[in-house]
Design an enzyme around this catalytic site. Structure first.
Site, short mmCIF file in Angstrom:
data_model
loop_
_atom_site.label_atom_id
_atom_site.label_comp_id
_atom_site.label_asym_id
_atom_site.label_seq_id
_atom_site.Cartn_x
_atom_site.Cartn_y
_atom_site.Cartn_z
CG ASP A 35 -1.96 1.06 1.21
OD1 ASP A 35 -1.94 1.88 0.27
OD2 ASP A 35 -2.81 1.08 2.13
CG HIS B 254 -1.86 5.11 3.10
ND1 HIS B 254 -2.14 6.25 3.81
CD2 HIS B 254 -2.75 4.17 3.53
CE1 HIS B 254 -3.15 6.02 4.65
NE2 HIS B 254 -3.53 4.77 4.49
CD GLU C 77 -7.68 3.75 1.11
OE1 GLU C 77 -7.55 4.35 2.19
OE2 GLU C 77 -7.04 2.72 0.81
CD GLU D 187 -4.88 -0.29 -0.77
OE1 GLU D 187 -5.58 0.46 -0.05
OE2 GLU D 187 -4.68 -1.50 -0.51
CG HIS E 256 -10.46 0.86 2.24
ND1 HIS E 256 -11.11 1.72 3.10
CD2 HIS E 256 -9.15 0.90 2.60
CE1 HIS E 256 -10.26 2.25 3.95
NE2 HIS E 256 -9.05 1.77 3.66
CG ASP F 130 -14.68 2.08 2.99
OD1 ASP F 130 -15.79 1.86 3.52
OD2 ASP F 130 -13.61 2.08 3.64
#
Length: 381
Positions: free
Chosen positions: A183, A185, A235, A209, A284, A257
């Site tokens: 990830d 992020h 997400e 990700e 997510h 999500d």
């Protein structure tokens, strides 16, 4: 049948639960958690309750249209998260009234179990190895790790080598059959991503990700065309409209999500959209039990479902744990890396209402940290 009561519960560690009650005694639960903004979403739920009270709970799609589009100003994480919790609760009621799980209402199951993964950190190689070993003992066969902490806009060799070294350490523990997602992020800039992703190729991660922030999604095509590693994101995207350009850019895995992307109704549509692009769904969900159950209901009903994130035992569960709010925790038992199909009506879980009400008395005011680079400027968390 009419909706007579809508309540919200701010429960630790950072979640917002929604409860809808009808005049005939049917009750549905949803999760409108928005990390760092749950109090704001609570107010949005209270405003949306004005259009639901007194209405038939089974008109789910009509309610969704009114909640999402009834105001001239639309979209965004706060509104979409509020709608998510209410939409989940309405589907829960519909399933309970019909005596069927939500995935049956969505057309019936397409699989019997769903593969799960959990987060393991991403700081030091030895910590990664220990954390993955704990997850393997938990029954998982796949994990996700942060690529890094705070990361320079243009990284030096040591920082880049640190990421590669930690993924190598993860691969050594997982062997040839386990999987690791990496990830980024949104912390890593496009110049860094171009340098790092090719060096991850030999470790064959399950996916990379969020290699860029959502506002820079127009750059994703530069990455997807240059690597064989599946690129995942979503997400922080809240509708099928926002997913369309990233799917067109070539992402392999869509990660809406269920508590942010307008609930079961919209994520079911996002799954169908992703299928057109031969992309997989992996929602997510580092959230609570209601969000996880909602994800699983989608997963049992759509063909292009890859894997499911879950937060049982995750690092931040200090004041409240996923299983704390369930009357029966066995529905989330993980065996050989999978959770078996939920069979009970509605979302398939039994919420411990007394535990939720007690937790709401404590409440929470969770906020994400603010990071800064060494020169004092803002850094992505």
């Amino acid at each position: 049948m009419k909706i007579t009561r809508i309540e919200t519960f701010l429960v630790p560690p950072r979640w917002l639960f929604v409860r809808i009650e009808t005049d005939e005694g049917a009750v549905g639960w949803g999760e409108a958690s928005l990390e760092g903004r749950s109090e704001t979403v609570r107010t949005a739920v209270e405003q949306l309750a004005e259009v639901l009270l007194g209405q038939d709970p089974l008109r789910i799609q009509d309610h969704w249209q009114v909640m999402m589009k009834g105001s001239f100003y639309r979209g965004g994480p706060v509104l979409s998260s509020a709608v998510s919790g209410l939409d989940q609760a309405l589907w829960d009621i519909a399933g309970k009234i019909a005596g069927l799980p939500v995935h049956t209402l969505l057309g019936g199951p397409v699989r019997d179990r769903i593969r799960m993964y959990g987060w393991v950190g991403g700081d030091e190689p030895n910590e990664i190895a220990d954390a993955i070993s704990e997850r393997l003992e938990q029954g998982l066969t796949a994990v996700k790790m942060n690529a890094s902490g705070r990361f320079a806009r243009i990284a030096n060799n040591r920082d880049i080598d640190g990421i590669i070294g930690r993924v190598v350490a993860a691969r050594e523990v997982l062997g040839d059959t386990g999987d690791v997602g990496v990830d980024f992020h949104g912390r890593i800039t496009m110049p860094n991503a171009r340098r790092i992703i090719p060096e991850l190729e030999p470790m064959r991660p399950m996916f990379v990700e969020e290699p860029t922030t959502p506002e820079n999604s127009h750059l994703l095509g530069q990455l997807t065309q240059g690597t064989s590693i599946p690129i995942a994101t979503g997400e922080r995207l809240y509708s099928r409209n926002e997913f369309l350009p990233v799917l067109q850019a070539g992402i392999s895995i869509a990660q809406p999500d269920l508590s942010h992307a307008a609930g079961i109704s919209e994520v079911h549509r996002i799954a169908s959209l992703a299928e057109i692009f031969d992309a997989q769904l992996a929602p997510h969900c580092p959230l609570g039990p209601i969000a996880l159950a909602s994800c699983l209901q989608i997963g049992f009903a759509v063909p292009n479902y890859f894997i499911q994130e879950q937060s049982i035992g995750i690092h931040y569960n200090q004041d409240g744990e996923v299983l704390d709010y369930l009357a029966d925790t066995t529905v989330f038992d993980i065996r050989d890396g999978f959770i078996e199909r939920l069979q009970a009506p509605g979302l398939g879980i039994d919420i411990d209402e007394a535990a939720v009400r007690k937790a709401d008395e404590r409440g929470h005011a969770w906020r994400g940290p603010v990071w800064r680079h060494t020169d004092g400027s803002f850094a992505e968390w």
